[in-house]
Design a protein around this motif. Structure first.
Motif, PDB file in Angstrom:
ATOM      1  N   GLN A   4       1.010  -1.261   0.137  1.00 25.29           N
ATOM      2  CA  GLN A   4       0.097   0.628   0.498  1.00 25.29           C
ATOM      3  C   GLN A   4       0.488   0.922  -0.631  1.00 25.29           C
ATOM      4  O   GLN A   4       2.008   1.770   0.922  1.00 25.29           O
ATOM      5  N   TYR A  67      -1.302  -1.395  11.928  1.00 25.88           N
ATOM      6  CA  TYR A  67      -0.894  -2.947  11.674  1.00 25.88           C
ATOM      7  C   TYR A  67      -0.531  -4.273  13.443  1.00 25.88           C
ATOM      8  O   TYR A  67      -1.182  -5.271  12.941  1.00 25.88           O
ATOM      9  N   PHE A  71      -4.036  -4.833  11.055  1.00 28.23           N
ATOM     10  CA  PHE A  71      -5.157  -4.320  10.307  1.00 28.23           C
ATOM     11  C   PHE A  71      -5.942  -4.812   9.916  1.00 28.23           C
ATOM     12  O   PHE A  71      -6.481  -4.272   9.224  1.00 28.23           O
ATOM     13  N   SER A 145      -5.299  -3.798   3.309  1.00 30.13           N
ATOM     14  CA  SER A 145      -4.746  -4.592   3.966  1.00 30.13           C
ATOM     15  C   SER A 145      -4.907  -5.678   4.324  1.00 30.13           C
ATOM     16  O   SER A 145      -4.105  -6.830   3.926  1.00 30.13           O
TER      17      SER A 145
END
Length: 236
Positions: A4, A67, A71, A145
């Motif tokens: 990303q 994260y 995530f 994600s």
């Protein structure tokens, strides 16, 4: 396509028009590209100097939390999108956060900033620069994600299966293993998740080209609130 990328307008940008002109100059589109318009001052405590940094510098704190928390949480809103680590009142390049100016940024694919009543600034969207004219679950940072983590899991799991004999038994074994691997880690992060592995035709089986299909139904975020008020007659 399993990373990303957070793009920022140049830190020299002082106005929305400058940010929009920057994005129009190249405007990469895709589900993993995110654009931010602003910049802030950051006080480097080691040198005691003030440095102008892009908004994405501040957003890295939010991404790390994203994260660490699994995530599947947004990096926007009052819970997860507060902008920290920069000098209060030093922001520029994202307008005055009125509905009109934020709409200009949002419709061009930028992630907007809003202010809380106590003066805290927060990222108020997590829009990917993907199919901006459509409503898609792939415009959400946390959904991408999850997809990227599933893809990584799939790659790592499949590397041990590359030299299996092409047979119905081998395909069934691989499919069962991969399905279990993916479901055990990701099923609670989405509404529905299904994996299948197969040979599309006799030809693909003959050349050893195995197909892998993922079907994911995401939890949708709330886009708007509609409040309905009805005036009822007085009790007699």
């Amino acid at each position: 396509d399993d990373v990303q990328v957070l793009f920022n307008a140049p830190i020299e940008s002082n106005t929305i028009s400058e940010a929009l002109a920057f994005k129009q100059s190249f405007n990469i589109q895709g589900r993993n590209y995110y654009y931010y318009p602003g910049s802030f001052n950051y006080v480097d405590t080691r040198t005691d100097k003030t440095i102008r940094v892009p908004q994405t510098f501040a957003m890295m704190f939010n991404v790390l939390d994203h994260y660490q928390n699994g995530f599947d949480k947004a990096i926007a809103g009052m819970d997860n999108g507060i902008i920290t680590g920069v000098e209060s009142g030093s922001g520029r390049g994202y307008g005055d956060m009125t509905l009109k100016e934020n709409e200009r940024l949002y419709t061009k694919g930028y992630n907007i900033i809003s202010a809380h009543t106590d003066g805290l600034l927060y990222s108020d969207s997590q829009l990917a620069n993907y199919l901006l004219t459509e409503r898609s679950a792939l415009q959400e940072f946390h959904n991408n994600s999850i997809i990227n983590r599933i893809l990584k899991k799939l790659y790592l799991s499949l590397q041990f299966e590359k030299h299996r004999l092409n047979s119905a038994e081998a395909v069934a074994k691989i499919t069962f293993k991969i399905d279990n691997d993916i479901r055990s880690e990701f099923q609670n992060k989405v509404r529905a998740l299904a994996y299948s592995g197969y040979f599309e035709s006799a030809f693909t089986e003959a050349i050893g080209l195995m197909q892998h299909r993922l079907e994911i139904q995401f939890f949708n975020t709330i886009k708007y609130h509609h409040i309905y008020i009805q005036a009822l007659p007085s009790a007699s």
